[in-house]
Design an enzyme around this catalytic site. Sequence first.
Site, PDB file in Angstrom:
ATOM      1  N   TYR A 185       0.838  -1.189   0.000  1.00 47.99           N
ATOM      2  CA  TYR A 185       0.000   0.000   0.000  1.00 47.99           C
ATOM      3  C   TYR A 185       0.882   1.252   0.000  1.00 47.99           C
ATOM      4  CZ  TYR A 185      -3.960  -3.007   1.371  1.00 47.99           C
ATOM      5  OH  TYR A 185      -4.932  -3.978   1.426  1.00 47.99           O
ATOM      6  N   SER A 214      -5.766 -13.501   2.838  1.00 48.47           N
ATOM      7  CA  SER A 214      -6.719 -12.694   2.083  1.00 48.47           C
ATOM      8  C   SER A 214      -7.020 -13.344   0.743  1.00 48.47           C
ATOM      9  CB  SER A 214      -6.151 -11.279   1.856  1.00 48.47           C
ATOM     10  OG  SER A 214      -7.049 -10.482   1.110  1.00 48.47           O
ATOM     11  N   SER A 227     -13.728  -3.705   1.053  1.00 45.85           N
ATOM     12  CA  SER A 227     -14.615  -3.174   0.014  1.00 45.85           C
ATOM     13  C   SER A 227     -16.094  -3.355   0.350  1.00 45.85           C
ATOM     14  CB  SER A 227     -14.306  -3.818  -1.348  1.00 45.85           C
ATOM     15  OG  SER A 227     -14.787  -3.027  -2.407  1.00 45.85           O
ATOM     16  N   ALA A 250     -18.207  -1.465  -1.969  1.00 44.85           N
ATOM     17  CA  ALA A 250     -17.946  -1.720  -3.395  1.00 44.85           C
ATOM     18  C   ALA A 250     -17.254  -0.521  -4.042  1.00 44.85           C
ATOM     19  CB  ALA A 250     -19.232  -2.078  -4.138  1.00 44.85           C
ATOM     20  N   LYS A 282     -23.398   7.410  -5.082  1.00 46.30           N
ATOM     21  CA  LYS A 282     -22.918   8.636  -5.740  1.00 46.30           C
ATOM     22  C   LYS A 282     -22.664   8.451  -7.232  1.00 46.30           C
ATOM     23  CE  LYS A 282     -18.117   7.875  -4.254  1.00 46.30           C
ATOM     24  NZ  LYS A 282     -17.044   8.401  -3.392  1.00 46.30           N
ATOM     25  N   ARG A 305     -13.184   8.380  -6.397  1.00 49.26           N
ATOM     26  CA  ARG A 305     -12.187   7.381  -6.788  1.00 49.26           C
ATOM     27  C   ARG A 305     -12.383   6.959  -8.239  1.00 49.26           C
ATOM     28  NH1 ARG A 305     -11.225   2.511  -2.741  1.00 49.26           N
ATOM     29  NH2 ARG A 305     -10.366   4.261  -1.573  1.00 49.26           N
ATOM     30  N   GLN A 340     -15.836  11.366   6.790  1.00 50.51           N
ATOM     31  CA  GLN A 340     -16.256  10.058   6.292  1.00 50.51           C
ATOM     32  C   GLN A 340     -16.160   9.003   7.386  1.00 50.51           C
ATOM     33  OE1 GLN A 340     -13.398  10.018   3.054  1.00 50.51           O
ATOM     34  NE2 GLN A 340     -15.029  10.244   1.539  1.00 50.51           N
ATOM     35  N   GLU A 368     -19.103   9.444   9.778  1.00 50.39           N
ATOM     36  CA  GLU A 368     -20.342   8.921   9.200  1.00 50.39           C
ATOM     37  C   GLU A 368     -20.377   7.399   9.270  1.00 50.39           C
ATOM     38  OE1 GLU A 368     -22.292   8.163   4.826  1.00 50.39           O
ATOM     39  OE2 GLU A 368     -21.184  10.035   5.114  1.00 50.39           O
ATOM     40  N   ASN A 369     -19.280   6.757   8.883  1.00 50.77           N
ATOM     41  CA  ASN A 369     -19.294   5.309   8.763  1.00 50.77           C
ATOM     42  C   ASN A 369     -19.345   4.584  10.095  1.00 50.77           C
ATOM     43  OD1 ASN A 369     -19.278   5.413   5.967  1.00 50.77           O
ATOM     44  ND2 ASN A 369     -17.054   5.268   5.802  1.00 50.77           N
TER      45      ASN A 369
END
Length: 321
Positions: free
Chosen positions: A54, A153, A208, A211, A218, A230, A293, A296-297
């Site tokens: 990353y 993963s 994700s 998604a 949006k 993105r 963000q 909110e999440n």
Amino acid sequence: MEYRRLGSSGLKLSEISLGSWLTYGSRVEAEAAKACIRTAYEHGINHFDCAVVYGAQPHQAEEVVGEALREFPRHTYTVTSKVFWKVGPSTYDQGLSRKHLIERVEMSLKAMKLDYIDIYYAHRFDPETDLEETLRAFDDLVAQGKILYWGFSQWTPAQIERAAAIVDKRNLRRPVVSQPVYNMIDRGIEQEVMPICAREGIGQVVYSPLAQGVLTGKYKPGMPIPEGSRGADPKYGKFVQRYLSDEEMLRRIQQLQPIAERNGLTMAQLALAWVLRRPEVTSAIIGATRPEQVVENVKASGVKLSEEDLKEIDRILGYAE
């Protein structure tokens, strides 16, 4: 914030985790990333997800995440990293060989300036390394105290079952966590991965869950991609394209808005609550470029959707029996 036990381990993770894929060390400046991490911690998030690859270069996101977390007592949070993908020109700069695993753990520890990493993941399955070699290396790293737990993963059901059989036969430390993609659209893990992992005491920390932002609503069918999203990013938009190319699914997603509104939720909160409806899911990893963000999440934690809501979501998205 509510917390859930991770598989059969003693870890209890926040239902919402903060990730750094495609954001920290690449799209988001270090100070903005630190503000998001600080906000996450202050709102009860205790699990921060990272990986060797990353960032704009190997270990860059680890450096940002490690520096931000140094504000807080080490025993109050869990931090992860992952290893597998190619990170340099050498033949040893990839995979899950003992050599690569042990060397990359040292580099991850140095980048984060930590004495140990809570969870170290096999970022994918390595078909070119004997699985027992990989599992013994993870076992040794736990014994040395450099990592506390290990996971994987995006492994297939067959790969998970093979690993479980080997660790049992060789009396090695078992994996405690699976990190797959999982959201209202991508439900592939429900049929086999979830049941196998539940049987083996392996929790799900899913990525994700929105998604790539598509489930926030949006991205509207027939409309331009929003600026600053993105999907509009020339470098990272490719990760969203497989969703944006399905106009019918985008139309269906817009129909979820009334369900969110009658529950007093945003579309993002609805999508996160949907993921967390499954007891097999310990935590959902969000990405954030702004502290707002995160705020909110985290409100999706503890939200319980009714059976009627869940059935309507399935019907709208075309998953009704």
